[in-house]
Design a protein around this motif. Structure first.
Motif, PDB file in Angstrom:
ATOM      1  N   LEU A 191      13.237   4.976   7.391  1.00  0.00           N
ATOM      2  CA  LEU A 191      12.710   6.367   6.837  1.00  0.00           C
ATOM      3  C   LEU A 191      13.205   6.564   5.316  1.00  0.00           C
ATOM      4  CD1 LEU A 191      13.459   9.141   9.434  1.00  0.00           C
ATOM      5  CD2 LEU A 191      11.596   7.920   9.330  1.00  0.00           C
ATOM      6  N   ARG A 192      14.413   5.502   4.881  1.00  0.00           N
ATOM      7  CA  ARG A 192      14.983   5.697   3.685  1.00  0.00           C
ATOM      8  C   ARG A 192      14.216   4.947   3.362  1.00  0.00           C
ATOM      9  NH1 ARG A 192      20.046   4.715   5.512  1.00  0.00           N
ATOM     10  NH2 ARG A 192      20.455   2.407   5.210  1.00  0.00           N
ATOM     11  N   VAL A 193      14.043   5.232   1.504  1.00  0.00           N
ATOM     12  CA  VAL A 193      13.514   4.783   0.328  1.00  0.00           C
ATOM     13  C   VAL A 193      14.264   3.434  -0.536  1.00  0.00           C
ATOM     14  CG1 VAL A 193      12.174   5.396  -1.549  1.00  0.00           C
ATOM     15  CG2 VAL A 193      12.080   6.470   0.352  1.00  0.00           C
ATOM     16  N   LYS A 194      13.695   2.325  -0.310  1.00  0.00           N
ATOM     17  CA  LYS A 194      14.847   1.179  -0.784  1.00  0.00           C
ATOM     18  C   LYS A 194      14.921   1.843  -2.526  1.00  0.00           C
ATOM     19  CE  LYS A 194      15.669  -3.148  -0.416  1.00  0.00           C
ATOM     20  NZ  LYS A 194      14.336  -4.340  -0.458  1.00  0.00           N
ATOM     21  N   PRO A 195      16.161   2.281  -2.726  1.00  0.00           N
ATOM     22  CA  PRO A 195      16.549   2.169  -4.218  1.00  0.00           C
ATOM     23  C   PRO A 195      15.537   0.691  -4.900  1.00  0.00           C
ATOM     24  CG  PRO A 195      18.620   2.164  -3.050  1.00  0.00           C
ATOM     25  CD  PRO A 195      17.795   1.639  -1.538  1.00  0.00           C
ATOM     26  N   GLY A 196      15.282   1.236  -6.268  1.00  0.00           N
ATOM     27  CA  GLY A 196      14.258   0.748  -6.890  1.00  0.00           C
ATOM     28  C   GLY A 196      12.552   0.374  -6.694  1.00  0.00           C
ATOM     29  N   SER A 197      12.856   0.516  -5.285  1.00  0.00           N
ATOM     30  CA  SER A 197      11.528   0.164  -4.750  1.00  0.00           C
ATOM     31  C   SER A 197      10.745   1.436  -5.149  1.00  0.00           C
ATOM     32  CB  SER A 197      11.092   0.334  -3.000  1.00  0.00           C
ATOM     33  OG  SER A 197      11.687   1.494  -2.929  1.00  0.00           O
ATOM     34  N   LYS A 198       8.851   0.832  -5.238  1.00  0.00           N
ATOM     35  CA  LYS A 198       8.097   1.913  -6.228  1.00  0.00           C
ATOM     36  C   LYS A 198       7.248   1.968  -4.527  1.00  0.00           C
ATOM     37  CE  LYS A 198       4.706   1.787  -9.714  1.00  0.00           C
ATOM     38  NZ  LYS A 198       5.421   3.678  -8.940  1.00  0.00           N
ATOM     39  N   VAL A 199       7.200   3.318  -4.746  1.00  0.00           N
ATOM     40  CA  VAL A 199       6.768   3.747  -3.529  1.00  0.00           C
ATOM     41  C   VAL A 199       5.269   4.716  -3.400  1.00  0.00           C
ATOM     42  CG1 VAL A 199       6.695   5.581  -1.463  1.00  0.00           C
ATOM     43  CG2 VAL A 199       8.518   4.701  -2.741  1.00  0.00           C
ATOM     44  N   ARG A 200       4.691   4.427  -2.382  1.00  0.00           N
ATOM     45  CA  ARG A 200       3.026   4.504  -3.128  1.00  0.00           C
ATOM     46  C   ARG A 200       3.182   5.751  -1.386  1.00  0.00           C
ATOM     47  NH1 ARG A 200      -1.165   1.434  -4.198  1.00  0.00           N
ATOM     48  NH2 ARG A 200      -2.604   2.397  -2.343  1.00  0.00           N
ATOM     49  N   LEU A 201       3.386   6.899  -1.392  1.00  0.00           N
ATOM     50  CA  LEU A 201       3.510   7.863   0.160  1.00  0.00           C
ATOM     51  C   LEU A 201       1.905   7.178   0.797  1.00  0.00           C
ATOM     52  CD1 LEU A 201       4.085  11.327  -0.700  1.00  0.00           C
ATOM     53  CD2 LEU A 201       5.813   9.619   0.690  1.00  0.00           C
ATOM     54  N   GLU A 202       0.588   7.615   0.255  1.00  0.00           N
ATOM     55  CA  GLU A 202      -0.607   7.457   1.820  1.00  0.00           C
ATOM     56  C   GLU A 202      -0.071   6.010   2.570  1.00  0.00           C
ATOM     57  OE1 GLU A 202      -1.892   7.988  -2.099  1.00  0.00           O
ATOM     58  OE2 GLU A 202      -0.357   7.926  -1.408  1.00  0.00           O
ATOM     59  N   ARG A 203       0.465   4.731   1.337  1.00  0.00           N
ATOM     60  CA  ARG A 203       0.150   2.981   1.567  1.00  0.00           C
ATOM     61  C   ARG A 203       1.532   3.225   2.471  1.00  0.00           C
ATOM     62  NH1 ARG A 203       1.575  -0.443  -2.845  1.00  0.00           N
ATOM     63  NH2 ARG A 203       3.322   0.466  -2.530  1.00  0.00           N
TER      64      ARG A 203
END
Ligand code: AMP
Ligand code: MG
Length: 335
Positions: free
Chosen positions: A16-28
């Protein structure tokens, strides 16, 4: 606390954690319906475990009085923030928790810098503070509805298109500062699907006792769904840091979202690992003197230390056996 349990919790919340520096696209990247293969039945027991662990750790956090914890909760309307707070915090001592909800800013709040009102509500040492909405609204609703920014009366030369990048940076620095000073920051985004939001809105309309939770503005906001998804994705990409990570919690199943929130908070507290303070040799001696005085006050027939009498292991810890005091005449004479 077994290390094994701590590891299981870490494994559970890892995805569930967002990796620091990663580029998130929620739906994907994040599925609002994910439930880690759990069934609701197992979920109830798990939440109970989580809640009692939280109570235990919160007591230690308060006793140690060194660290504070800030939990920021963000979600779209009907995402389940209120219910999450109610369930997850159900077992903790209300004296150790402070919940703050942030609404449309007041005139006084708008007269300050944008982080001012959030700084007023930070936890003290020993406390868990929960932000129901948080400073992240300053890069969410304020971004989606720029008229909010106009109300903030910023100088012209600070309102350029780079303002959101600048706010991300400022927020990251602020959270870093808090962390460096003993205040852990942890952030949860309750990730709801558009269809589940529709269902929950309809429930709020269909059930009279839920009507108060619904406003026409909620439907207006829903029309901006894609803009919000975009603002959330950018915010998650820019502000999930090593010191203050974001967790994207699947929120379509309320029971699962609550387990995740409890696990994330427990994990944060385990990481702090607060300890009951050791009072030290001198203070300990004073305690033993006080103990002797109190024992001598025992009325006739009463044990010198009624507590130790009932809990022999505690008596061993203080090195003395509690014995009933010898009867001296008729006891009750204190009138
Ligand atoms: P609720 O949480 O349903 O009581 O609604 C609170 C409202 O306040 C929501 O519509 C938010 O979008 C709004 N709100 C919260 N923070 C801000 C902010 N910093 N600027 C403008 N509106 C805000
Ligand atoms: Mg609302």
């Amino acid at each position: 606390m077994s290390d094994e349990r701590a590891e299981r919790i870490a494994d559970f919340i890892g995805p569930l954690r967002v990796k620091p520096g990663s580029k998130v696209r929620l739906e994907r990247d994040f599925d609002p319906r994910y439930k880690a293969g759990l069934k609701k039945r197992d979920g109830i027991e798990l939440l109970r475990t989580g809640v009692s662990l939280l109570a235990e750790y919160q007591e230690r956090l308060a006793a140690q009085d060194t660290y504070g914890v800030l939990l920021c909760l963000q979600a779209l309307d009907a995402g389940g923030k209120d219910g999450t707070i109610r369930h997850v915090m159900s077992g903790v001592n209300p004296q150790g928790v402070r919940v703050s909800s942030f609404k449309v800013p007041s005139a006084e709040e708008l007269d300050h810098d944008y982080l001012w009102r959030y700084a007023q509500r930070l936890p003290t040492r020993g406390e868990i503070a929960i932000f129901n909405r948080s400073h992240y609204e300053e890069v969410l609703v304020v971004r989606v509805h720029p008229e909010n920014l106009v109300r903030q009366k910023l100088p012209d030369d600070t309102r350029g298109p780079d303002i959101w990048q600048r706010r991300y940076r400022e927020i990251n620095h602020w959270e870093r500062y808090l962390t460096d000073n003993g205040f852990k920051v942890v952030k949860i985004f309750l990730n709801l699907s558009k269809e589940e939001q529709r269902t929950r809105f309809l429930k709020r309309i269909d059930r009279p006792e839920k009507n108060w939770k619904f406003s026409a503005a909620d439907v207006r906001e829903r029309r901006r769904w894609d803009d919000y998804q975009h603002a959330f994705s950018e915010m998650l990409s820019a502000t999930s840091t090593k010191w203050a990570p974001w967790y994207v919690v699947p929120a379509d199943r309320k029971w699962f979202g609550r387990i995740c929130a409890a696990a994330i908070l427990v994990h944060t507290l385990m990481d702090i690992d607060p300890q009951y303070p050791d009072v030290g040799e001198e203070a300990r001696k004073e305690l033993l003197v006080a103990k002797r005085d109190l024992e001598q006050e025992a009325p006739a027939g009463a044990p010198a230390d009624p507590y130790a009498d009932r809990h022999p292991s505690a008596a061993r810890a203080t090195g003395r056996r509690a014995r009933p005091k010898k009867k001296r005449g008729q006891g009750v004479s204190s009138k």
